[in-house]
Motif scaffolding. Structure first.
Motif, short mmCIF file in Angstrom:
data_model
loop_
_atom_site.label_atom_id
_atom_site.label_comp_id
_atom_site.label_asym_id
_atom_site.label_seq_id
_atom_site.Cartn_x
_atom_site.Cartn_y
_atom_site.Cartn_z
N ALA A 1 0.84 -1.19 0.00
CA ALA A 1 0.00 0.00 0.00
C ALA A 1 0.88 1.24 0.00
O ALA A 1 1.99 1.24 0.54
CB ALA A 1 -0.91 0.00 1.22
N ARG A 2 0.37 2.30 -0.64
CA ARG A 2 1.13 3.55 -0.64
C ARG A 2 1.39 4.03 0.78
O ARG A 2 2.46 4.58 1.07
CB ARG A 2 0.36 4.63 -1.41
CG ARG A 2 0.38 4.45 -2.93
CD ARG A 2 -0.35 5.59 -3.60
NE ARG A 2 -0.24 5.50 -5.06
CZ ARG A 2 -0.84 6.33 -5.90
NH1 ARG A 2 -1.59 7.32 -5.43
NH2 ARG A 2 -0.70 6.18 -7.21
N SER A 3 0.42 3.83 1.62
CA SER A 3 0.58 4.14 3.05
C SER A 3 -0.51 3.40 3.81
O SER A 3 -1.52 3.01 3.23
CB SER A 3 0.47 5.64 3.30
OG SER A 3 -0.82 6.12 2.96
N PHE A 4 -0.28 3.17 5.09
CA PHE A 4 -1.31 2.57 5.92
C PHE A 4 -1.06 2.94 7.37
O PHE A 4 0.06 3.29 7.76
CB PHE A 4 -1.35 1.04 5.77
CG PHE A 4 -0.21 0.32 6.42
CD1 PHE A 4 -0.30 -0.11 7.73
CD2 PHE A 4 0.97 0.08 5.72
CE1 PHE A 4 0.77 -0.78 8.34
CE2 PHE A 4 2.03 -0.58 6.31
CZ PHE A 4 1.93 -1.01 7.62
N ARG A 5 -2.13 2.87 8.14
CA ARG A 5 -2.01 3.14 9.58
C ARG A 5 -3.06 2.34 10.31
O ARG A 5 -4.23 2.32 9.92
CB ARG A 5 -2.21 4.63 9.87
CG ARG A 5 -2.11 4.97 11.37
CD ARG A 5 -2.26 6.45 11.61
NE ARG A 5 -2.24 6.77 13.03
CZ ARG A 5 -2.39 8.00 13.54
NH1 ARG A 5 -2.56 9.02 12.70
NH2 ARG A 5 -2.37 8.20 14.83
N ALA A 6 -2.64 1.64 11.37
CA ALA A 6 -3.56 0.90 12.22
C ALA A 6 -4.03 1.84 13.33
O ALA A 6 -3.23 2.28 14.16
CB ALA A 6 -2.88 -0.32 12.81
N TYR A 7 -5.32 2.16 13.31
CA TYR A 7 -5.86 3.08 14.30
C TYR A 7 -6.33 2.35 15.57
O TYR A 7 -6.44 2.97 16.63
CB TYR A 7 -7.04 3.86 13.71
CG TYR A 7 -6.59 4.97 12.79
CD1 TYR A 7 -6.38 6.26 13.27
CD2 TYR A 7 -6.36 4.73 11.44
CE1 TYR A 7 -5.96 7.28 12.43
CE2 TYR A 7 -5.94 5.74 10.59
CZ TYR A 7 -5.74 7.01 11.10
OH TYR A 7 -5.32 8.01 10.26
N SER A 8 -6.60 1.07 15.43
CA SER A 8 -7.02 0.29 16.60
C SER A 8 -6.87 -1.18 16.26
O SER A 8 -6.41 -1.53 15.15
CB SER A 8 -8.48 0.60 16.96
OG SER A 8 -9.36 0.07 15.97
#
Length: 382
Positions: free
Chosen positions: A144-151
């Motif tokens: 993925a170009r970017s990702f973030r796990a928020y929870s």
């Protein structure tokens, strides 16, 4: 330091005793792993060269010493997710404790949106479990170009470019890896342009609206599906099929409503191969011209007859519809009367007239959709 044994018979040197420094840990890599264990964990610190065992909570495993500052160990399994202390026992003593987290295997239950353009850049939300420590997200095998796990239940990622068609999504966490087959559909981008004719038009005149839907380079092919037209005048939108890249509808505006020019929106709803898109145009709608016809009855009349005046207001083609508003009716020598139109007609009664020829007039005052007009007649009293 040397070791000496002393007896009554004398003293002899028997060897050396080595004092080893107390071990210490500064870092554990990775700091999390699967509940089933089996992954390699690196412990970094000092005075580790004589490491004998490594404790993961109550579990014990045996390390491989790489150097005085590094040992490798295979994480033992755990009974379930959770955090345990890790320490090393060496000949020199017992180290401080670092924390290691056993993580449940991830799962993904929903991807939204599930489609996007082949150029990438779509922000998608992954919903599931065990996602908080995600270390990687791929779509169609591409990171993925970017990702973030928020929870633990939500990841937001941005899609990379891809080939048209379905693509698998894979999420990697310390607890393992999950792949959702055909979870995201790459589609060729589309563009929609909207035109209207005639422009300007008048109230009641049929207006042809056309949406042209085309693929965006480097994509190719002819989009299919439907286009939904919003006419901008508060009436219900209309959906029509796309054929040969075109979608066409006809609409008649029933008034200017003070909003002309109206904003027309054509929304292409996408298909299996092309993304949705929309385009806009403006349509100017002017008031339609009208004609006003007036008659008086009875005509001729006697000096004792009341006279009824009737005005009929109609649109002039290509305008259409039923004018509303008021008409001012008058006969020479009598007070004018302003009367509301009903179904395009207005009627008023006047007191008897003296002998002679009298002028009868009807002035339509117009409304938001229809322009004013006037008509005349002659009333005779012999």
């Amino acid at each position: 330091m040397p070791v000496t044994v002393t007896t009554s018979g004398g003293r002899a040197h028997t060897g050396y005793f080595y004092y080893l420094a107390w071990p210490g840990l500064s870092r554990i890599v990775p700091a999390a792993g699967p509940v089933g264990g089996g992954n390699t964990v690196e412990l970094i610190g000092v005075n580790l060269s004589t490491a004998r065992v490594v404790h993961f909570g109550d579990a014990v495993t045996f390390p491989t010493v790489v150097s005085d500052r590094q040992v490798l160990v295979t994480a033992p399994p755990a009974s379930g997710p959770g955090t345990v202390p890790v320490h090393v026992t060496t000949i020199g003593g017992v180290s401080n404790r670092l924390l290691y987290t056993y993580t449940a295997a991830p799962s993904v239950s929903r991807v939204c949106p599930a489609t996007g353009p082949v150029t990438g850049g779509t922000t998608i939300v992954l919903t599931g479990t065990g996602l908080a420590r995600a270390t990687g997200v791929t779509i169609g095998g591409v990171p993925a170009r970017s990702f973030r796990a928020y929870s633990d239940t939500l990841i937001v990622a941005v899609t990379p470019p891809g080939d048209p068609g379905p693509a698998d999504i894979t999420v990697t966490t310390p607890g393992g890896m999950v792949t959702v087959l055909n979870a995201f559909g790459y589609k060729t981008a589309s563009a929609t342009a909207v035109t209207s004719t005639p422009d300007p038009a008048v109230v009641g005149q049929p207006v042809t609206l056309t949406a042209t839907v085309a693929s965006v380079a480097p994509g190719a092919g002819a989009p299919t599906g439907t286009v939904t037209f919003d006419f901008g005048d508060g009436t219900s939108p209309l959906t029509t099929p796309v054929s040969g890249g075109l979608a066409t509808v006809t609409h008649a505006y029933t008034g200017t409503s003070g909003s002309s020019p109206f904003t027309i929106t054509g929304t292409y709803n996408g298909d299996a191969d092309f993304t949705a898109s929309s385009g806009t145009d403006t349509q100017t709608v002017n008031r339609a011209a009208t004609t006003t016809a007036v008659i008086s009855t009875p005509n001729p009349s006697t000096t004792g007859d009341r006279v009824t005046v009737t005005a009929t207001v109609a649109p002039v083609a290509p305008g259409a519809g039923t004018p509303t508003g008021t008409v001012t009716l008058a006969i020479t020598g009598r007070t004018p009367q302003t009367v509301a139109l009903t179904n395009g007609t207005a009627t008023a009664s006047f007191n008897p007239l003296p002998k002679g020829t009298h002028s009868v007039t009807a002035n339509y005052n117009g409304d938001v959709g229809f322009a004013s007009s006037a008509g005349t007649a002659v009333q005779t009293v012999p």
